[in-house]
Design a protein around this motif. Structure first.
Motif, short mmCIF file in Angstrom:
data_model
loop_
_atom_site.label_atom_id
_atom_site.label_comp_id
_atom_site.label_asym_id
_atom_site.label_seq_id
_atom_site.Cartn_x
_atom_site.Cartn_y
_atom_site.Cartn_z
N PHE A 117 0.83 -1.20 0.00
CA PHE A 117 0.00 0.00 0.00
C PHE A 117 0.87 1.26 0.00
O PHE A 117 0.59 2.22 -0.73
N VAL A 118 1.92 1.26 0.82
CA VAL A 118 2.81 2.42 0.90
C VAL A 118 3.43 2.69 -0.47
O VAL A 118 3.51 3.83 -0.92
N GLU A 119 3.87 1.64 -1.15
CA GLU A 119 4.49 1.80 -2.47
C GLU A 119 3.48 2.32 -3.49
O GLU A 119 3.78 3.22 -4.28
N GLN A 120 2.25 1.77 -3.45
CA GLN A 120 1.22 2.20 -4.39
C GLN A 120 0.82 3.66 -4.14
O GLN A 120 0.63 4.44 -5.08
N ALA A 121 0.70 4.02 -2.86
CA ALA A 121 0.36 5.40 -2.52
C ALA A 121 1.45 6.36 -2.96
O ALA A 121 1.17 7.47 -3.43
N GLN A 122 2.72 5.92 -2.81
CA GLN A 122 3.83 6.76 -3.24
C GLN A 122 3.82 6.96 -4.75
O GLN A 122 4.09 8.06 -5.25
N ASP A 123 3.49 5.89 -5.49
CA ASP A 123 3.39 6.00 -6.95
C ASP A 123 2.31 7.02 -7.34
O ASP A 123 2.49 7.82 -8.27
N PHE A 124 1.19 6.97 -6.61
CA PHE A 124 0.10 7.91 -6.88
C PHE A 124 0.54 9.35 -6.63
O PHE A 124 0.34 10.23 -7.47
N CYS A 125 1.18 9.59 -5.48
CA CYS A 125 1.64 10.95 -5.15
C CYS A 125 2.67 11.45 -6.16
O CYS A 125 2.62 12.61 -6.59
N THR A 126 3.58 10.58 -6.55
CA THR A 126 4.62 10.96 -7.52
C THR A 126 3.99 11.38 -8.84
O THR A 126 4.40 12.36 -9.47
N TYR A 127 2.97 10.63 -9.25
CA TYR A 127 2.29 10.97 -10.51
C TYR A 127 1.63 12.33 -10.41
O TYR A 127 1.76 13.17 -11.32
N ILE A 128 0.92 12.58 -9.32
CA ILE A 128 0.23 13.86 -9.15
C ILE A 128 1.23 15.00 -9.13
O ILE A 128 1.06 16.04 -9.79
N PHE A 129 2.33 14.83 -8.38
CA PHE A 129 3.33 15.90 -8.27
C PHE A 129 3.95 16.24 -9.62
O PHE A 129 4.19 17.41 -9.93
N ASN A 130 4.20 15.23 -10.42
CA ASN A 130 4.93 15.43 -11.67
C ASN A 130 4.04 15.71 -12.87
O ASN A 130 4.48 16.33 -13.85
N ASN A 131 2.79 15.26 -12.82
CA ASN A 131 1.95 15.32 -14.01
C ASN A 131 0.76 16.27 -13.91
O ASN A 131 0.21 16.66 -14.95
N ALA A 132 0.34 16.60 -12.71
CA ALA A 132 -0.77 17.53 -12.57
C ALA A 132 -0.33 18.92 -13.03
O ALA A 132 0.64 19.47 -12.51
N GLU A 133 -1.02 19.46 -14.02
CA GLU A 133 -0.65 20.76 -14.59
C GLU A 133 -1.25 21.89 -13.77
O GLU A 133 -2.18 21.69 -12.99
N ALA A 134 -0.72 23.10 -13.97
CA ALA A 134 -1.30 24.28 -13.34
C ALA A 134 -2.68 24.52 -13.94
O ALA A 134 -2.94 24.23 -15.11
N LYS A 135 -3.59 25.02 -13.11
CA LYS A 135 -4.94 25.33 -13.59
C LYS A 135 -4.86 26.46 -14.60
O LYS A 135 -4.27 27.51 -14.34
N THR A 136 -5.45 26.26 -15.76
CA THR A 136 -5.39 27.27 -16.82
C THR A 136 -6.79 27.60 -17.31
O THR A 136 -7.74 26.83 -17.13
N MET A 137 -6.88 28.77 -17.93
CA MET A 137 -8.12 29.17 -18.60
C MET A 137 -7.87 29.12 -20.10
O MET A 137 -6.83 28.65 -20.55
N SER A 138 -8.82 29.62 -20.87
CA SER A 138 -8.69 29.59 -22.33
C SER A 138 -7.41 30.29 -22.75
O SER A 138 -7.04 31.33 -22.21
N GLY A 139 -6.73 29.73 -23.73
CA GLY A 139 -5.47 30.29 -24.20
C GLY A 139 -4.27 29.81 -23.41
O GLY A 139 -3.15 30.26 -23.64
N GLY A 140 -4.50 28.91 -22.44
CA GLY A 140 -3.40 28.37 -21.66
C GLY A 140 -2.89 29.30 -20.57
O GLY A 140 -1.78 29.13 -20.07
#
Length: 510
Positions: A179-202
């Protein structure tokens, strides 16, 4: 809500919003959960949906809110088409499904699969047009169409039932290592792949803008309206662009105040400083503004900057005149004292007067700090003292009448030359100010064009990403369909081969 410095991306803040659980029967209002889900979609750049057990038909039916998004969210305010679902994929967040307490083995038809493939498999639609099939396909189709970027994580049970009763007291060491490893994989993905919130035009939002956006959506919901992205963008742009004008103007005022020392020796010196500061001022505005239709706010900024610059030019003239008069009072003091004491009122006095004037004038011109109005102020002073010079000239009995006329003509010539130099200086100043305004306008257009081109590139990148996601999904579906058909054909071949061997054996026995 938690707002913390982003652990990976410098200069970013990670905003985590935990919505209340969906499906609570005690809320009474059946639309409550739908609006909560809509707000989460509208405000997030990555939407994390978590459920327990497995992704089955029951789990997807609980996510029926996704099928109601077209009724509760509008993309374009002036669209006559009520169904704007095609626009959703371009503005909706990425979708991450987290399955907690997952107990199954990630396999499909006896082959190991990834969590993403598990999600894609769960979202497969059935063929047919019966009411049951359409109802089965609806949430799956909506998830696939609205969220082009999808990800799945499966998490095993964190610990035993006994330990789970004391969940708040547990450390990572008390939890199941998987579970710890899976949770860490999830957090790593969010940290690295979640983009900044943008509006139209980026355009990326900051915290203040995100708060304004939330208020806009909530006000729309509370007033019984459907939240509209176009209206929200327009409202947010009005607030942000007005603030961008103020911030850029404050920068111009602060920079000019710290750099400029009045009076400047030339108008060109002030002009060069202005040009440099204007370039940075426009950059600040363009970086802070977005969706400035008809460039109304940008034009407002440039008009206000021009007024500020004109005031600097006026003060520059004023300070230059003041300093020039101060220097004149000092360097011509001895001449004026001699005039008051009648020192030049005897034969040969006019020549002495002209000589002293010449020396004082040379000293005046050699000194620094009087600015670019020195010629005009000198001309004005010489006009004033000319009356005194005429009196001295008439009183100088050593000069013949002819010599007096020659001296008078020479004084007129010198006066005309001074007038001409003063006029040329004024023309240079006016010409420089016109050139400054034109240069500021060109710099403004140049940076605006660069921003528009960058926005077009970002919009094209977004379209390409969405298209790539759709094509990838189609390729996966085709590959899976091909693999399924290949396996079916192989099973048929194996079955026919078995039957053939069985028939051959029976023939030999008989």
């Amino acid at each position: 809500m938690w707002c913390v410095p982003h652990p990976v991306k410098e200069g970013h803040t990670l905003v985590l919003v935990d919505t209340e659980g969906l499906g609570d029967v005690d809320k009474g209002d059946k639309t409550h959960d739908t609006w909560i889900f809509c707000l989460a979609v509208l405000l997030s750049s990555t939407l994390v949906y978590n459920s327990m057990g497995t992704i089955n038909n029951n789990a997807l039916e609980k996510l029926h809110y996704v099928t109601e998004l077209t009724k509760h969210i509008k993309v374009k305010s002036d669209s006559k088409d009520n169904d704007q679902s095609e626009d959703f994929a371009s503005i909706f967040p990425s979708f991450v499904w987290v399955v907690r307490d997952f107990t199954l083995t990630l396999e499909l038809d006896g082959h190991p699969i990834t969590a993403d493939q598990y999600l894609d498999s769960a979202l497969k639609v059935k063929e047919g047009a019966s009411p049951e099939v359409l109802q089965y396909n609806l949430p799956r189709t909506c998830l696939r169409d609205y969220f082009s970027a999808r990800k799945c994580f499966v998490l095993e049970r964190p610990a035993s039932a006994k330990k789970m009763k004391q969940m708040e007291l547990l450390t990572d060491a008390d939890l199941d290592p998987s579970f710890v490893e899976q949770a860490q994989d999830f957090c790593t993905y969010i940290f690295n792949n979640a983009e900044a919130k943008t509006m139209s035009g980026g355009f990326s939002l900051n915290g203040r803008m995100l708060g304004n956006l939330a208020e806009t959506y909530v006000e729309a919901i509370c007033s019984g309206q459907v939240p509209c992205l176009d209206n929200a963008v327009e409202s947010l742009a009005l607030i942000q662009n007005g603030r961008a004008v103020i911030e850029a103007l404050q920068f111009y005022q602060s920079a000019m105040s710290s750099i400029v020392e009045l009076p400047t020796e030339t108008q060109q010196e002030l002009s060069d400083i202005h040009a440099t500061v204007v370039k940075e001022t426009v950059e600040i505005f363009l970086n802070a503004s977005f969706n400035d239709r008809d460039h109304k706010h940008q034009q407002e900024l440039m008009d206000r900057v021009q007024k500020e610059y004109e005031e600097y030019c006026r003060r520059n003239v004023e300070e230059s005149r003041k300093m020039s008069k101060t220097i004149i009072s000092r360097v011509f003091a001895s001449v004026e004292t001699a005039v008051r004491e009648g020192f030049y009122m005897w034969p040969g006095g006019y020549a002495d007067f002209c000589g002293e004037l010449e020396k004082a004038t040379e000293q005046y011109k050699s000194e620094k700090g009087h600015g670019f109005m020195r010629e005009e102020v000198l001309k004005e002073y010489m006009d004033e003292i000319e009356v005194t010079g005429q009196s001295i000239l008439l009183a100088d009995l050593s000069l013949t009448e002819t010599q007096q006329r020659v001296e008078a003509e020479q004084r007129k010539t010198e006066e005309l030359e001074k007038n001409q130099r003063a006029l040329e200086e004024q023309n240079r100043i006016q010409q420089q100010q016109m050139e400054d305004q034109q240069r500021a306008h060109e710099e403004n257009l140049k940076q605006l064009k660069e921003k528009m081109e960058a926005e077009q590139r970002r919009a094209q990148e977004e379209r390409n990403q969405m298209l790539d996601a759709r094509l990838s999904e189609q390729r996966n579906e085709l590959q899976q369909d091909y693999s399924r058909r290949t396996e079916e054909m192989q099973r048929e071949i194996n079955h026919m081969t078995t039957q053939h061997h069985s028939s051959s054996n029976q023939c030999r026995i008989s």
